[in-house]
Design a protein around this motif. Structure first.
Motif, PDB file in Angstrom:
ATOM      1  N   ALA A 139       0.842  -1.089   0.016  1.00 50.10           N
ATOM      2  CA  ALA A 139      -0.003   0.181   0.150  1.00 50.10           C
ATOM      3  C   ALA A 139       0.908   1.329   0.034  1.00 50.10           C
ATOM      4  CB  ALA A 139      -1.037   0.091   1.168  1.00 50.10           C
ATOM      5  N   LEU A 140       0.424   2.287  -0.354  1.00 48.56           N
ATOM      6  CA  LEU A 140       1.043   3.647  -0.700  1.00 48.56           C
ATOM      7  C   LEU A 140       1.573   3.923   0.643  1.00 48.56           C
ATOM      8  CD1 LEU A 140      -1.188   5.503  -3.174  1.00 48.56           C
ATOM      9  CD2 LEU A 140       1.390   4.608  -3.708  1.00 48.56           C
ATOM     10  N   GLU A 141       0.632   3.948   1.605  1.00 51.54           N
ATOM     11  CA  GLU A 141       0.852   4.315   3.103  1.00 51.54           C
ATOM     12  C   GLU A 141       1.987   3.418   3.623  1.00 51.54           C
ATOM     13  OE1 GLU A 141      -3.427   5.219   1.913  1.00 51.54           O
ATOM     14  OE2 GLU A 141      -1.965   3.317   1.707  1.00 51.54           O
ATOM     15  N   MET A 142       2.324   2.391   3.108  1.00 49.26           N
ATOM     16  CA  MET A 142       3.363   1.774   3.803  1.00 49.26           C
ATOM     17  C   MET A 142       4.750   1.604   2.986  1.00 49.26           C
ATOM     18  SD  MET A 142       0.889  -1.778   4.643  1.00 49.26           S
ATOM     19  CE  MET A 142       2.173  -2.727   5.498  1.00 49.26           C
ATOM     20  N   LEU A 143       4.720   2.498   1.818  1.00 50.91           N
ATOM     21  CA  LEU A 143       5.942   2.489   0.965  1.00 50.91           C
ATOM     22  C   LEU A 143       6.929   2.844   1.631  1.00 50.91           C
ATOM     23  CD1 LEU A 143       6.896   1.701  -1.727  1.00 50.91           C
ATOM     24  CD2 LEU A 143       5.742   3.785  -2.605  1.00 50.91           C
ATOM     25  N   ASP A 144       6.724   4.055   2.423  1.00 48.86           N
ATOM     26  CA  ASP A 144       8.031   4.617   3.059  1.00 48.86           C
ATOM     27  C   ASP A 144       8.827   3.723   3.814  1.00 48.86           C
ATOM     28  OD1 ASP A 144       7.591   7.083   1.808  1.00 48.86           O
ATOM     29  OD2 ASP A 144       6.935   7.992   3.664  1.00 48.86           O
ATOM     30  N   ASP A 145       8.223   2.870   4.655  1.00 50.28           N
ATOM     31  CA  ASP A 145       8.809   1.777   5.311  1.00 50.28           C
ATOM     32  C   ASP A 145       9.524   0.795   4.547  1.00 50.28           C
ATOM     33  OD1 ASP A 145       7.912   3.115   7.582  1.00 50.28           O
ATOM     34  OD2 ASP A 145       6.474   1.749   7.842  1.00 50.28           O
ATOM     35  N   ALA A 146       9.022   0.264   3.603  1.00 51.32           N
ATOM     36  CA  ALA A 146       9.471  -0.772   2.663  1.00 51.32           C
ATOM     37  C   ALA A 146      10.872  -0.254   1.965  1.00 51.32           C
ATOM     38  CB  ALA A 146       8.606  -1.313   1.639  1.00 51.32           C
ATOM     39  N   ILE A 147      10.723   1.092   1.599  1.00 55.30           N
ATOM     40  CA  ILE A 147      11.935   1.735   0.788  1.00 55.30           C
ATOM     41  C   ILE A 147      13.063   1.967   1.865  1.00 55.30           C
ATOM     42  CG2 ILE A 147      12.989   3.660  -0.221  1.00 55.30           C
ATOM     43  CD1 ILE A 147      10.316   3.961  -1.779  1.00 55.30           C
ATOM     44  N   ALA A 148      12.740   2.433   3.183  1.00 57.35           N
ATOM     45  CA  ALA A 148      13.758   2.410   4.215  1.00 57.35           C
ATOM     46  C   ALA A 148      14.409   1.304   4.432  1.00 57.35           C
ATOM     47  CB  ALA A 148      13.308   3.059   5.270  1.00 57.35           C
ATOM     48  N   TYR A 149      13.567   0.180   4.694  1.00 53.45           N
ATOM     49  CA  TYR A 149      14.000  -1.193   4.731  1.00 53.45           C
ATOM     50  C   TYR A 149      15.229  -1.680   3.799  1.00 53.45           C
ATOM     51  CZ  TYR A 149      14.691  -6.140   5.727  1.00 53.45           C
ATOM     52  OH  TYR A 149      15.058  -7.235   6.223  1.00 53.45           O
ATOM     53  N   CYS A 150      14.747  -1.382   2.424  1.00 51.14           N
ATOM     54  CA  CYS A 150      15.751  -1.741   1.358  1.00 51.14           C
ATOM     55  C   CYS A 150      17.052  -1.100   1.548  1.00 51.14           C
ATOM     56  CB  CYS A 150      14.847  -1.657   0.048  1.00 51.14           C
ATOM     57  SG  CYS A 150      13.855  -2.677  -0.428  1.00 51.14           S
ATOM     58  N   ARG A 151      17.028   0.227   1.821  1.00 61.36           N
ATOM     59  CA  ARG A 151      18.242   0.924   1.735  1.00 61.36           C
ATOM     60  C   ARG A 151      19.153   0.693   3.038  1.00 61.36           C
ATOM     61  NH1 ARG A 151      18.032   5.707  -1.131  1.00 61.36           N
ATOM     62  NH2 ARG A 151      18.615   6.988   0.595  1.00 61.36           N
ATOM     63  N   ARG A 152      18.584  -0.081   3.848  1.00 60.78           N
ATOM     64  CA  ARG A 152      19.414  -0.425   4.820  1.00 60.78           C
ATOM     65  C   ARG A 152      19.996  -1.621   4.936  1.00 60.78           C
ATOM     66  NH1 ARG A 152      14.747   1.360   8.382  1.00 60.78           N
ATOM     67  NH2 ARG A 152      14.265  -0.936   8.766  1.00 60.78           N
ATOM     68  N   GLN A 153      19.390  -2.441   3.822  1.00 64.79           N
ATOM     69  CA  GLN A 153      20.046  -3.812   3.889  1.00 64.79           C
ATOM     70  C   GLN A 153      21.256  -3.907   2.674  1.00 64.79           C
ATOM     71  OE1 GLN A 153      19.091  -5.638   6.267  1.00 64.79           O
ATOM     72  NE2 GLN A 153      17.759  -3.858   6.645  1.00 64.79           N
ATOM     73  N   PRO A 154      22.270  -4.393   2.946  1.00 65.55           N
ATOM     74  CA  PRO A 154      23.299  -4.272   1.816  1.00 65.55           C
ATOM     75  C   PRO A 154      23.256  -5.384   0.676  1.00 65.55           C
ATOM     76  CG  PRO A 154      24.223  -5.178   3.889  1.00 65.55           C
ATOM     77  CD  PRO A 154      22.910  -4.513   4.390  1.00 65.55           C
ATOM     78  N   ARG A 155      22.113  -6.462   1.124  1.00 63.31           N
ATOM     79  CA  ARG A 155      22.080  -7.501   0.326  1.00 63.31           C
ATOM     80  C   ARG A 155      20.927  -7.038  -0.798  1.00 63.31           C
ATOM     81  NH1 ARG A 155      26.791 -10.391  -0.020  1.00 63.31           N
ATOM     82  NH2 ARG A 155      27.429 -10.570   1.935  1.00 63.31           N
ATOM     83  N   LEU A 156      20.270  -6.180  -0.508  1.00 66.31           N
ATOM     84  CA  LEU A 156      18.986  -5.663  -1.236  1.00 66.31           C
ATOM     85  C   LEU A 156      19.244  -4.542  -2.112  1.00 66.31           C
ATOM     86  CD1 LEU A 156      16.032  -6.330   1.243  1.00 66.31           C
ATOM     87  CD2 LEU A 156      17.297  -7.818  -0.611  1.00 66.31           C
ATOM     88  N   ASN A 157      19.352  -4.582  -3.417  1.00 62.80           N
ATOM     89  CA  ASN A 157      19.684  -3.347  -4.091  1.00 62.80           C
ATOM     90  C   ASN A 157      18.429  -2.933  -4.852  1.00 62.80           C
ATOM     91  OD1 ASN A 157      21.004  -1.419  -5.792  1.00 62.80           O
ATOM     92  ND2 ASN A 157      21.218  -2.986  -7.508  1.00 62.80           N
ATOM     93  N   LEU A 158      17.688  -1.848  -4.408  1.00 64.63           N
ATOM     94  CA  LEU A 158      16.480  -1.271  -4.640  1.00 64.63           C
ATOM     95  C   LEU A 158      16.781  -0.452  -6.200  1.00 64.63           C
ATOM     96  CD1 LEU A 158      13.542  -1.073  -4.372  1.00 64.63           C
ATOM     97  CD2 LEU A 158      14.126   1.082  -2.852  1.00 64.63           C
ATOM     98  N   ILE A 159      16.154  -1.138  -7.051  1.00 63.00           N
ATOM     99  CA  ILE A 159      16.312  -0.378  -8.438  1.00 63.00           C
ATOM    100  C   ILE A 159      15.131   0.177  -9.154  1.00 63.00           C
ATOM    101  CG2 ILE A 159      18.366  -1.991  -9.132  1.00 63.00           C
ATOM    102  CD1 ILE A 159      16.313  -3.587 -10.956  1.00 63.00           C
ATOM    103  N   GLY A 160      13.974  -0.206  -8.198  1.00 67.58           N
ATOM    104  CA  GLY A 160      12.750   0.381  -8.896  1.00 67.58           C
ATOM    105  C   GLY A 160      11.458   0.119  -8.219  1.00 67.58           C
ATOM    106  N   LEU A 161      10.341   0.524  -8.947  1.00 67.87           N
ATOM    107  CA  LEU A 161       8.949   0.432  -8.497  1.00 67.87           C
ATOM    108  C   LEU A 161       8.150  -0.414  -9.583  1.00 67.87           C
ATOM    109  CD1 LEU A 161       8.316   4.034  -7.047  1.00 67.87           C
ATOM    110  CD2 LEU A 161       8.921   1.921  -5.678  1.00 67.87           C
ATOM    111  N   HIS A 162       7.209  -1.191  -9.134  1.00 68.09           N
ATOM    112  CA  HIS A 162       6.581  -2.126  -9.796  1.00 68.09           C
ATOM    113  C   HIS A 162       5.004  -1.795  -9.791  1.00 68.09           C
ATOM    114  CE1 HIS A 162       4.759  -6.534 -10.737  1.00 68.09           C
ATOM    115  NE2 HIS A 162       5.036  -5.641 -12.042  1.00 68.09           N
ATOM    116  N   PHE A 163       4.494  -1.848 -10.899  1.00 66.53           N
ATOM    117  CA  PHE A 163       2.821  -1.477 -10.693  1.00 66.53           C
ATOM    118  C   PHE A 163       2.260  -2.521 -11.671  1.00 66.53           C
ATOM    119  CE2 PHE A 163       5.276   2.081  -9.803  1.00 66.53           C
ATOM    120  CZ  PHE A 163       4.678   2.853  -8.774  1.00 66.53           C
ATOM    121  N   HIS A 164       0.990  -3.065 -11.403  1.00 66.12           N
ATOM    122  CA  HIS A 164      -0.008  -3.719 -12.422  1.00 66.12           C
ATOM    123  C   HIS A 164      -1.162  -3.758 -11.718  1.00 66.12           C
ATOM    124  CE1 HIS A 164      -0.970  -6.467 -15.369  1.00 66.12           C
ATOM    125  NE2 HIS A 164      -1.646  -7.339 -14.522  1.00 66.12           N
ATOM    126  N   ILE A 165      -2.340  -2.857 -12.557  1.00 65.19           N
ATOM    127  CA  ILE A 165      -3.399  -2.604 -12.219  1.00 65.19           C
ATOM    128  C   ILE A 165      -4.726  -3.608 -12.563  1.00 65.19           C
ATOM    129  CG2 ILE A 165      -2.945  -0.204 -11.781  1.00 65.19           C
ATOM    130  CD1 ILE A 165      -4.223   0.291 -14.375  1.00 65.19           C
TER     131      ILE A 165
END
Length: 381
Positions: free
Chosen positions: A161-187
């Motif tokens: 959910a959009l309201e939970m996106l900040d936490d997910a992005i912050a988590y990725c940026r803290r983990q050296p094994r996760l390289n956050l490259i993008g966002l995915h959508f499908h409606i």
């Protein structure tokens, strides 16, 4: 227009799927012509059809693959899709599937929840690997399609959910094994107007602008798929309007310099090239209806029973000028085993051969053996 080798069909046991690869090749060429930019990366949604010969033809044209299971990843690799062009989506990836995807060197995980992020990080750490991640965002956009194939509303199970996106992005940026490259959508799927795609672009722009202001940029935006086809008149529109579809994103999406845009097209690529071929067993007179009973059933093509979908029904062998009205039904012991009601068809007799058109997507792949029926075969033109 699909050409059917009717004389050949008469000697083959029905039901079976027939694929017109000339049409598939023309469709793939239309995709490439409509999206020539190297920044536009088209992935074929494997779930639409995994017939090995169809997969190989698509892989040979250089498309990537959108997969939602270990089995689909294996099918893609076996067909020759490049591992780095494979995106692994799906709301319920198992530990074993994640391990296999990492070992296979796939291009990206499209992640749908915080627990999944945590599990991928744990497995990547164990394997001493860094994995590319795209977070699937639930944009809460109405796709105006059947509720079973709508995926972008907040009540759907898909995405974060959009309201939970900040936490997910912050988590990725803290983990050296996760390289956050993008966002995915499908409606959703079988979308026949560009309005939902334009709304999606507006939502993506809002999100990426907000994070850009925080110094967070994404090198990849995956807009999903969903482009529909003409089930009513497949011969009039055998190839979808890819130019208009890609233009919607070209004009509405604020793509950053160097940013790639990924598309996941399934139905629009393979649906029109496939037909389910079936034979008439009986023409039955009821008190108020005439029934054409064919040897294909919901086990061979479940979409009408599952989604209330309709496939154009064509009698390939009747030469009668006169028509009649029939319900076209299958042999399965379920009242939902019906392909069409009040169908106007040429006078039909036992032994006639029908084609259920536009069945190249979500047809053969969804077949089952309910009633202990054999799975349908396939013929590739």
């Amino acid at each position: 227009m699909t050409h059917f080798p009717i004389q050949k069909f008469k000697d083959i046991r029905t039901p079976f799927y027939y694929y017109d690869t000339d049409l598939l090749t023309a469709t793939l060429a239309a995709v490439r012509e409509a999206a020539p930019e190297k920044e536009f990366c088209v992935h074929y949604a494997i779930k639409a059809n995994t017939n090995p010969k169809i997969l190989k033809l698509i892989a040979d044209k250089g498309l990537g693959a959108d997969c939602v299971s270990e089995g689909e990843i294996r099918a893609a690799l076996d067909a020759g899709f490049a591992p780095e062009k494979i995106a692994f989506a799906g709301v319920g990836k198992s530990d074993v599937e994640i391990e296999f995807a990492i070992e296979s060197g796939i291009g990206c995980f499209n992640v749908e929840s915080m627990p999944e992020l945590e599990l991928i990080d744990e497995i990547a750490t164990t394997k001493d690997k860094v994995v590319d991640i795209a977070i699937r965002v639930n944009p809460n956009i109405e796709a105006h399609t059947h509720h079973y194939i709508t995926t972008g509303l907040k009540e759907n199970k898909f995405g974060i959910a959009l309201e939970m996106l900040d936490d997910a992005i912050a988590y990725c940026r803290r983990q050296p094994r996760l390289n956050l490259i993008g966002l995915h959508f499908h409606i959703g799927s079988q979308i026949t107007t560009n309005e939902p795609f334009a709304l999606l672009c507006e939502r993506i722009n809002e999100i990426t602008d907000r994070y850009s202001a925080q110094g967070i940029e994404f090198s990849s935006i995956n807009v999903g798929g969903g482009l529909g086809i003409d089930y009513i008149n497949p011969d009039a529109n055998p190839i979808p309007d890819f130019a208009s579809y890609f233009d919607a994103f070209r004009k509405k999406l604020n793509r950053r310099p160097g940013q790639t845009v990924h598309f996941e097209l399934g139905r629009s690529i393979v649906a029109q090239c496939g037909s389910l071929i079936t034979r008439v067993l009986y023409v039955k007179d009821g008190l108020e209806k005439k029934f054409v009973i064919v040897d294909a059933g919901m086990t061979d093509l479940i979409r009408p029973a599952l989604y209330q979908a309709h496939h154009h029904i064509q009698n390939l062998t009747s030469e009668a000028a006169e028509t009649d009205t029939y319900d076209v039904v299958g042999p399965i012991c379920e009242s939902s085993d019906c392909f069409g009601t009040d169908e106007t068809l040429p006078l039909t007799v036992r032994g006639d051969i029908f084609a259920l058109r536009s069945a190249g997507a979500y047809g053969e792949i969804m077949a089952s053996q309910y009633n202990c029926r054999r799975l349908p075969g396939s013929i590739i033109s």
